[in-house]
Enzyme design. Structure first.
Site, PDB file in Angstrom:
ATOM      1  CB  THR A  52      -4.998  29.890  -8.458  1.00 24.92           C
ATOM      2  OG1 THR A  52      -4.813  30.808  -9.641  1.00 24.92           O
ATOM      3  CG2 THR A  52      -4.790  28.436  -9.022  1.00 24.92           C
ATOM      4  NE  ARG A 101      -0.287  30.348  -7.265  1.00 22.34           N
ATOM      5  CZ  ARG A 101      -1.119  31.527  -7.853  1.00 22.34           C
ATOM      6  NH1 ARG A 101      -1.316  32.337  -7.077  1.00 22.34           N
ATOM      7  NH2 ARG A 101      -1.665  31.138  -8.873  1.00 22.34           N
ATOM      8  CG  HIS A 129      -0.447  29.540 -13.496  1.00 23.92           C
ATOM      9  ND1 HIS A 129      -1.604  28.603 -12.973  1.00 23.92           N
ATOM     10  CD2 HIS A 129      -1.111  30.640 -12.783  1.00 23.92           C
ATOM     11  CE1 HIS A 129      -2.525  29.307 -12.285  1.00 23.92           C
ATOM     12  NE2 HIS A 129      -2.334  30.379 -12.041  1.00 23.92           N
TER      13      HIS A 129
HETATM   14  C1  NCD Z   1      -1.336  34.546 -12.153  1.00 23.90           C
HETATM   15  C2  NCD Z   1      -0.233  33.948 -11.370  1.00 23.90           C
HETATM   16  O1  NCD Z   1      -0.421  33.584 -10.163  1.00 23.90           O
HETATM   17  O2  NCD Z   1       0.730  33.812 -12.009  1.00 23.90           O
HETATM   18  N1  NCD Z   1      -2.452  34.872 -11.350  1.00 23.90           N
HETATM   19  C3  NCD Z   1      -3.768  33.884 -11.338  1.00 23.90           C
HETATM   20  O3  NCD Z   1      -3.410  32.750 -10.765  1.00 23.90           O
HETATM   21  N2  NCD Z   1      -4.656  33.950 -12.112  1.00 23.90           N
HETATM   22  C4  NCD Z   1      -1.134  35.959 -12.816  1.00 23.90           C
HETATM   23  C5  NCD Z   1      -0.444  37.031 -11.955  1.00 23.90           C
HETATM   24  O4  NCD Z   1      -0.399  36.673 -10.648  1.00 23.90           O
HETATM   25  O5  NCD Z   1       0.012  38.004 -12.265  1.00 23.90           O
END
Ligand code: NCD
Length: 306
Positions: A52, A101, A129
């Protein structure tokens, strides 16, 4: 000015436009290479991330802009006790847009209230997300050709998996989407998603425990890892972590054109032997994540490219 906290912050028409823009970026990357010259994105990551954060940064760099930010709470003033409200006021002076985040549900929303730049929720605790959902929608639409009339299996940690919560929220708006929720009893979808999102929208769904039972009817299988960091004790995590392992033998039960998606990171839930199966779409999904974040940055910064 617009913030993105949930996929529902866009109407279905706006989402279509955003996905069209992402497809145009994919087809004509050079056209967009200078679109954000002089603009900066701040990535404020209080929780670990590879895809991300780096895909937001790659997206802005591909648009000719620049990036700044931090990748852990320890390396920011959060370690000294600064609130997200104060941090965003500061960052508003340094950047034009920000992706945040945070382990606490709602933290990006709190930040957006004090921000003078667009804030994108890049994952808030076990809640939402939205940019992973945009990635998932673009992947499904590009590879399957539609977002309606699909049967999608969501498998793994449906309790804590924020990508699953956001994706369900987004997909209930398309006609004839059937959800098969595949999880161990302890990791079932939260009540608020079952009642307020699925039942309220008269959505077709069922909850099953065995992946083998669900596989033959699926058009899409969305695998997820067990969210270790959200468990209260290690023992429960260890008991749950290998509950599902998708391997070659199980793939034989699936339709010849079923796609396997995964937001990644993968732990053990998809065996590496599945990677060579033409139905494995999780690495392509990563590339779509960059295009869709480029489209999102352009949209929120109201940059038009002719
Ligand atoms: C996800 C998240 O951070 O929720 N990862 C991501 O951003 N691709 C999925 C995960 O961490 O399992």
């Amino acid at each position: 000015m617009r913030h993105i906290m949930s996929p529902l912050d866009f109407t279905v028409e706006e989402l279509d436009q955003l996905l069209d823009l992402a497809n145009d970026i994919e087809a004509n990357p050079a056209k967009y290479a200078h679109a954000c010259e002089g603009k900066k994105i701040a990535t404020l990551f209080y929780e670990p991330s590879t895809r991300t954060r780096l895909s937001f940064e790659a997206a802005m760099l591909n648009l000719g802009g620049s990036v700044l930010g931090f990748s852990s709470a320890d390396s920011s003033s959060a370690a000294k006790g600064e609130s997200v409200s104060d941090t965003i006021r500061i960052v508003s002076c340094y950047a034009d847009i920000c992706a945040m985040r945070h382990p606490k549900e709602g933290a990006p929303l709190v930040a957006s209230m004090k921000s003078s730049i667009p804030v994108i929720n890049a994952g808030d605790g076990g809640h939402q997300h939205p940019t992973q959902t945009l990635t998932d929608l673009l992947t499904i639409r590009s590879l399957k050709g539609r977002l309606d009339h699909i049967t999608i299996g969501l498998c793994g940690d449906l309790k804590f998996g924020r990508t699953v919560h956001s994706l369900i929220n987004a997909l209930v708006r398309y006609p004839e989407v059937t959800f098969v929720l595949i999880s161990p009893e302890e990791l079932r979808i939260p009540d608020y998603i079952r009642e307020d999102v699925l039942r309220k929208n008269n959505q077709k769904f069922k909850e099953v425990v065995r992946l083998e039972d669900a596989l033959p009817e699926l058009d899409l299988l969305y695998m997820t890892r067990v969210q270790k960091e959200r468990f209260f004790n290690e023992e429960d995590y260890v008991r749950m972590k290998d509950f599902y392992i998708l391997d070659k033998t199980k793939m034989e039960l699936a339709k010849p054109d079923m796609l396997v998606l995964h937001p990644l990171p993968r732990v053990n839930e998809i065996s590496v032997e599945v990677d060579d199966d033409p139905r494995a779409a999780y690495f392509k999904q990563v590339q779509y994540g960059v295009y869709v974040r480029m489209a999102l940055i352009l949209t929120l910064l109201e940059v038009k490219v002719c």
